[in-house]
Design an enzyme around this catalytic site. Structure first.
Site, PDB file in Angstrom:
ATOM      1  N   THR A  34     -49.463  42.977  41.498  1.00 32.62           N
ATOM      2  CA  THR A  34     -49.200  41.992  40.445  1.00 32.62           C
ATOM      3  C   THR A  34     -50.208  42.288  39.335  1.00 32.62           C
ATOM      4  OG1 THR A  34     -50.846  40.413  41.224  1.00 32.62           O
ATOM      5  CG2 THR A  34     -48.633  40.267  42.217  1.00 32.62           C
ATOM      6  N   ALA A  81     -52.485  37.165  47.710  1.00 33.28           N
ATOM      7  CA  ALA A  81     -52.203  35.804  47.236  1.00 33.28           C
ATOM      8  C   ALA A  81     -52.127  35.800  45.727  1.00 33.28           C
ATOM      9  CB  ALA A  81     -53.312  34.843  47.681  1.00 33.28           C
ATOM     10  N   GLU A 134     -60.974  25.359  48.477  1.00 31.36           N
ATOM     11  CA  GLU A 134     -60.228  24.428  47.620  1.00 31.36           C
ATOM     12  C   GLU A 134     -59.196  23.619  48.413  1.00 31.36           C
ATOM     13  OE1 GLU A 134     -59.240  25.964  43.726  1.00 31.36           O
ATOM     14  OE2 GLU A 134     -60.824  27.462  43.876  1.00 31.36           O
ATOM     15  N   TYR A 158     -52.259  25.812  43.368  1.00 34.83           N
ATOM     16  CA  TYR A 158     -52.900  26.910  44.102  1.00 34.83           C
ATOM     17  C   TYR A 158     -53.442  26.424  45.447  1.00 34.83           C
ATOM     18  CZ  TYR A 158     -56.732  29.968  45.603  1.00 34.83           C
ATOM     19  OH  TYR A 158     -57.575  30.741  46.359  1.00 34.83           O
ATOM     20  N   SER A 159     -54.258  25.366  45.412  1.00 31.38           N
ATOM     21  CA  SER A 159     -54.891  24.946  46.673  1.00 31.38           C
ATOM     22  C   SER A 159     -53.861  24.381  47.649  1.00 31.38           C
ATOM     23  CB  SER A 159     -56.042  23.972  46.426  1.00 31.38           C
ATOM     24  OG  SER A 159     -55.648  22.873  45.650  1.00 31.38           O
ATOM     25  N   ALA A 160     -52.810  23.741  47.103  1.00 25.37           N
ATOM     26  CA  ALA A 160     -51.756  23.235  47.993  1.00 25.37           C
ATOM     27  C   ALA A 160     -51.050  24.396  48.694  1.00 25.37           C
ATOM     28  CB  ALA A 160     -50.753  22.401  47.194  1.00 25.37           C
ATOM     29  N   SER A 161     -50.824  25.485  47.951  1.00 23.96           N
ATOM     30  CA  SER A 161     -50.139  26.632  48.572  1.00 23.96           C
ATOM     31  C   SER A 161     -51.039  27.314  49.597  1.00 23.96           C
ATOM     32  CB  SER A 161     -49.670  27.627  47.496  1.00 23.96           C
ATOM     33  OG  SER A 161     -50.775  28.266  46.880  1.00 23.96           O
ATOM     34  N   PRO A 213     -65.264  29.603  26.579  1.00 26.28           N
ATOM     35  CA  PRO A 213     -64.639  28.278  26.725  1.00 26.28           C
ATOM     36  C   PRO A 213     -65.102  27.517  27.965  1.00 26.28           C
ATOM     37  CG  PRO A 213     -63.095  30.021  27.361  1.00 26.28           C
ATOM     38  CD  PRO A 213     -64.351  30.701  26.938  1.00 26.28           C
ATOM     39  N   ARG A 222     -69.410  24.395  41.403  1.00 22.89           N
ATOM     40  CA  ARG A 222     -68.814  25.354  42.336  1.00 22.89           C
ATOM     41  C   ARG A 222     -69.957  25.940  43.170  1.00 22.89           C
ATOM     42  NH1 ARG A 222     -65.211  22.804  40.856  1.00 22.89           N
ATOM     43  NH2 ARG A 222     -63.174  23.428  40.012  1.00 22.89           N
ATOM     44  N   ASN A 257     -70.901  24.518  36.099  1.00 21.38           N
ATOM     45  CA  ASN A 257     -70.382  25.643  35.307  1.00 21.38           C
ATOM     46  C   ASN A 257     -71.263  25.977  34.111  1.00 21.38           C
ATOM     47  OD1 ASN A 257     -68.207  25.753  37.044  1.00 21.38           O
ATOM     48  ND2 ASN A 257     -66.879  24.502  35.740  1.00 21.38           N
TER      49      ASN A 257
HETATM   50  P1  NAD Z   1     -56.832  38.509  43.321  1.00 23.42           P
HETATM   51  O1  NAD Z   1     -55.878  37.672  42.553  1.00 23.42           O
HETATM   52  O2  NAD Z   1     -57.910  39.246  42.593  1.00 23.42           O
HETATM   53  O3  NAD Z   1     -56.041  39.599  44.185  1.00 23.42           O
HETATM   54  C1  NAD Z   1     -54.887  39.313  44.889  1.00 23.42           C
HETATM   55  C2  NAD Z   1     -54.235  40.638  45.301  1.00 23.42           C
HETATM   56  O4  NAD Z   1     -53.054  40.334  46.076  1.00 23.42           O
HETATM   57  C3  NAD Z   1     -53.782  41.488  44.118  1.00 23.42           C
HETATM   58  O5  NAD Z   1     -54.144  42.837  44.340  1.00 23.42           O
HETATM   59  C4  NAD Z   1     -52.270  41.316  44.109  1.00 23.42           C
HETATM   60  O6  NAD Z   1     -51.582  42.445  43.579  1.00 23.42           O
HETATM   61  C5  NAD Z   1     -51.992  41.124  45.591  1.00 23.42           C
HETATM   62  N1  NAD Z   1     -50.734  40.400  45.851  1.00 23.42           N
HETATM   63  C6  NAD Z   1     -50.290  39.270  45.235  1.00 23.42           C
HETATM   64  N2  NAD Z   1     -49.106  38.901  45.745  1.00 23.42           N
HETATM   65  C7  NAD Z   1     -48.801  39.805  46.715  1.00 23.42           C
HETATM   66  C8  NAD Z   1     -47.712  39.950  47.613  1.00 23.42           C
HETATM   67  N3  NAD Z   1     -46.681  39.098  47.603  1.00 23.42           N
HETATM   68  N4  NAD Z   1     -47.729  40.988  48.477  1.00 23.42           N
HETATM   69  C9  NAD Z   1     -48.744  41.877  48.494  1.00 23.42           C
HETATM   70  N5  NAD Z   1     -49.795  41.786  47.652  1.00 23.42           N
HETATM   71  C10 NAD Z   1     -49.824  40.762  46.779  1.00 23.42           C
HETATM   72  O7  NAD Z   1     -57.453  37.526  44.405  1.00 23.42           O
HETATM   73  P2  NAD Z   1     -58.883  37.556  45.091  1.00 23.42           P
HETATM   74  O8  NAD Z   1     -59.836  36.765  44.256  1.00 23.42           O
HETATM   75  O9  NAD Z   1     -59.242  38.938  45.488  1.00 23.42           O
HETATM   76  O10 NAD Z   1     -58.588  36.672  46.382  1.00 23.42           O
HETATM   77  C11 NAD Z   1     -58.191  37.278  47.625  1.00 23.42           C
HETATM   78  C12 NAD Z   1     -57.958  36.194  48.642  1.00 23.42           C
HETATM   79  O11 NAD Z   1     -59.140  35.412  48.815  1.00 23.42           O
HETATM   80  C13 NAD Z   1     -56.867  35.187  48.232  1.00 23.42           C
HETATM   81  O12 NAD Z   1     -56.131  34.865  49.382  1.00 23.42           O
HETATM   82  C14 NAD Z   1     -57.639  33.986  47.726  1.00 23.42           C
HETATM   83  O13 NAD Z   1     -56.895  32.796  47.918  1.00 23.42           O
HETATM   84  C15 NAD Z   1     -58.868  34.037  48.599  1.00 23.42           C
HETATM   85  N6  NAD Z   1     -60.105  33.468  48.031  1.00 23.42           N
HETATM   86  C16 NAD Z   1     -60.541  33.829  46.788  1.00 23.42           C
HETATM   87  C17 NAD Z   1     -61.724  33.305  46.295  1.00 23.42           C
HETATM   88  C18 NAD Z   1     -62.288  33.732  44.953  1.00 23.42           C
HETATM   89  O14 NAD Z   1     -63.308  33.158  44.503  1.00 23.42           O
HETATM   90  N7  NAD Z   1     -61.725  34.710  44.267  1.00 23.42           N
HETATM   91  C19 NAD Z   1     -62.453  32.381  47.056  1.00 23.42           C
HETATM   92  C20 NAD Z   1     -61.963  32.019  48.322  1.00 23.42           C
HETATM   93  C21 NAD Z   1     -60.793  32.573  48.795  1.00 23.42           C
HETATM   94  P1  TYD Z   2     -62.305  29.678  38.134  1.00 21.35           P
HETATM   95  O1  TYD Z   2     -63.134  30.920  37.999  1.00 21.35           O
HETATM   96  O2  TYD Z   2     -60.946  29.655  37.526  1.00 21.35           O
HETATM   97  O3  TYD Z   2     -62.265  29.323  39.700  1.00 21.35           O
HETATM   98  P2  TYD Z   2     -61.735  27.973  40.455  1.00 21.35           P
HETATM   99  O4  TYD Z   2     -60.895  27.191  39.511  1.00 21.35           O
HETATM  100  O5  TYD Z   2     -60.928  28.565  41.576  1.00 21.35           O
HETATM  101  O6  TYD Z   2     -62.967  27.260  40.916  1.00 21.35           O
HETATM  102  O7  TYD Z   2     -63.132  28.480  37.521  1.00 21.35           O
HETATM  103  C1  TYD Z   2     -64.437  28.151  37.979  1.00 21.35           C
HETATM  104  C2  TYD Z   2     -64.870  26.909  37.239  1.00 21.35           C
HETATM  105  O8  TYD Z   2     -65.056  27.220  35.858  1.00 21.35           O
HETATM  106  C3  TYD Z   2     -63.832  25.799  37.287  1.00 21.35           C
HETATM  107  O9  TYD Z   2     -64.527  24.543  37.364  1.00 21.35           O
HETATM  108  C4  TYD Z   2     -63.121  25.912  35.938  1.00 21.35           C
HETATM  109  C5  TYD Z   2     -64.216  26.423  35.024  1.00 21.35           C
HETATM  110  N1  TYD Z   2     -63.780  27.304  33.914  1.00 21.35           N
HETATM  111  C6  TYD Z   2     -64.195  27.029  32.603  1.00 21.35           C
HETATM  112  O10 TYD Z   2     -64.926  26.043  32.331  1.00 21.35           O
HETATM  113  N2  TYD Z   2     -63.799  27.877  31.606  1.00 21.35           N
HETATM  114  C7  TYD Z   2     -62.987  28.946  31.842  1.00 21.35           C
HETATM  115  O11 TYD Z   2     -62.621  29.675  30.883  1.00 21.35           O
HETATM  116  C8  TYD Z   2     -62.576  29.225  33.194  1.00 21.35           C
HETATM  117  C9  TYD Z   2     -61.693  30.396  33.501  1.00 21.35           C
HETATM  118  C10 TYD Z   2     -63.003  28.376  34.206  1.00 21.35           C
END
Ligand code: NAD
Ligand code: TYD
Length: 355
Positions: A34, A81, A134, A158-161, A213, A222, A257
């Site tokens: 994606t 995801a 979340e 997102y968190s619901a899913s 922003p 967070r 933040n």
């Molecule tokens: P990301 O959005 O950077 O990467 C998601 C990856 O999944 C992408 O490479 C995308 O191409 C792939 N993808 C999406 N839909 C797909 C599908 N249907 N089939 C196969 N691949 C698919 O996300 P991330 O930040 O690396 O998060 C990874 C996981 O960790 C997620 O499940 C997320 O919910 C979880 N997570 C993330 C955070 C965070 O802070 N980023 C924190 C806690 C948990």
């Molecule tokens: P984000 O990185 O989108 O992660 P999550 O929403 O999963 O916690 O956002 C982290 C925090 O920063 C969240 O409280 C929303 C805030 N935020 C901003 O204030 N400005 C921004 O441009 C973005 C992307 C997030």
């Protein structure tokens, strides 16, 4: 061999790189690519026979069944995801498709494969589902941090899913005996983070002279974890976690933040000062708040420490400095993400066309 889904994204790519830096066990990497999937994250593995990349969807049951049958992985780690809260507000459907339906189909394909293994392979097999803090909802300032027993109160699409996917994973263990593990982690940061999320967005906007922003009053809290610490926690849970259990993963780094953005600005002021000598914090702009914005997340990671001896290696100070340094050292990666050229990266590698 292990099967990693979503291994071209932020955390998945860090996980694959760290895994292969420490082990010769091959990785089969299934990713839909994606907008968030970036093969350039895995550039250092080009030509490495231990990494097999497959472009595909976790919801493609026939493809997943075929991959499992052919490669016989001993574990599946599900990172795939849709992961961005703001996108989920504007378009929730994709989140249900991948995070809920995709996880369901993946679980079903894995269950069929696992059911056909011999008894030893069945008991050694693991399905590790990577999830988020979340799912627990939002905390008031004086509430204790989330434990694994906290009620699920997801507030965004997102968190619901993700909560729905966690429930499916739990049910596939209780109903079918599938040997699952779930990790619920706090906000990650570090290399290869797509610049739509707070920390990388602030770094790239600051350097580009754009506004930074801040949603609402910037006092939302967070609990930040360096991505490589998340990867080490996943490896530890995969190795020794108790089947059917969930483990919270966090770095004990609760921060508002606005503090995060000031820290990023301070590091940039030191490492790449603005030409006019002013601080990057002058670019901070307050914007309309996110609808339904969760006020505070905080993870109690004591179960993981007590049962499996895991602790984060980085403090926030060391991790955020490494992160800012990584973005400064990788302007090409940033430019390709911003221009969209990262989507053609593999093609340009092999044709030599300019990205
Ligand atoms: P990301 O959005 O950077 O990467 C998601 C990856 O999944 C992408 O490479 C995308 O191409 C792939 N993808 C999406 N839909 C797909 C599908 N249907 N089939 C196969 N691949 C698919 O996300 P991330 O930040 O690396 O998060 C990874 C996981 O960790 C997620 O499940 C997320 O919910 C979880 N997570 C993330 C955070 C965070 O802070 N980023 C924190 C806690 C948990
Ligand atoms: P984000 O990185 O989108 O992660 P999550 O929403 O999963 O916690 O956002 C982290 C925090 O920063 C969240 O409280 C929303 C805030 N935020 C901003 O204030 N400005 C921004 O441009 C973005 C992307 C997030």
């Amino acid at each position: 061999m292990i099967l990693v889904t979503g291994g071209a994204g932020f955390i998945g790519a860090n996980f694959v790189l760290d895994w292969l830096a420490q082990s010769d066990e091959p990785v089969l990497n299934l990713d839909k690519l994606t907008y968030a999937g970036n093969r350039e994250n895995l550039a250092s593995l080009e030509g490495d026979a231990r990494h097999l990349f497959v472009h595909g969807d976790i919801g493609d049951s026939a493809l997943v069944a075929d991959l499992l049958a052919r490669h016989q992985p001993r574990a599946v780690i599900n990172f795939a995801a849709e992961s961005h809260v703001d996108r989920s507000i504007h378009g929730p459907e994709a989140f249900i498709q991948t995070n809920v339906v995709g996880t369901l189909r993946l679980l079903e394909a894995v269950r069929a494969y696992w059911g056909g293994l011999n008894a030893d392979a069945q008991s050694a097999f693991r399905f590790l589902h990577v999830s988020t803090d979340e799912v627990y909802g939002s905390l008031a300032p004086s509430d204790p941090a989330f434990t694994e027993d906290h009620v699920f109160e997801p507030n965004s699409p997102y968190s619901a899913s993700k909560a729905a996917s966690d429930h499916l994973v739990r049910a596939w263990h209780h109903t079918y005996g599938l040997p699952v593990l779930t990790t619920n982690c706090s906000n990650n940061y570090g290399p290869y983070h797509f610049p739509e999320k707070l920390i990388p967005l602030m770094i790239v906007n600051a350097l580009a002279g754009k506004p930074l922003p801040i949603y609402g009053d910037g006092q939302q809290v967070r609990d930040w974890l360096y991505v490589k610490d998340h990867c080490s926690a996943i490896r530890r849970v995969l190795e020794a976690g108790r089947v059917g259990e969930t483990y919270n993963v966090g770095g004990w780094n609760e921060k508002p933040n606005l503090d995060i953005v000031h820290t990023v600005c301070g590091l940039l002021d030191e490492l790449r000062p603005r030409a006019d000598g002013q601080s990057y914090s002058g670019q901070i702009t307050y914007v309309k708040d996110r609808p339904g914005h969760d006020r505070r997340y905080a993870i109690d990671a004591r179960k993981l420490e007590r049962e499996l001896g895991w602790k984060p290696a980085e403090t926030f100070d060391t991790g955020i400095r490494k992160t800012v340094e990584w973005y400064l050292a990788n302007p090409e990666w940033v430019a390709h993400v911003q221009s969209g050229a990262y989507r053609d990266w593999v093609q340009t590698q092999y044709t030599g066309a300019a990205a």
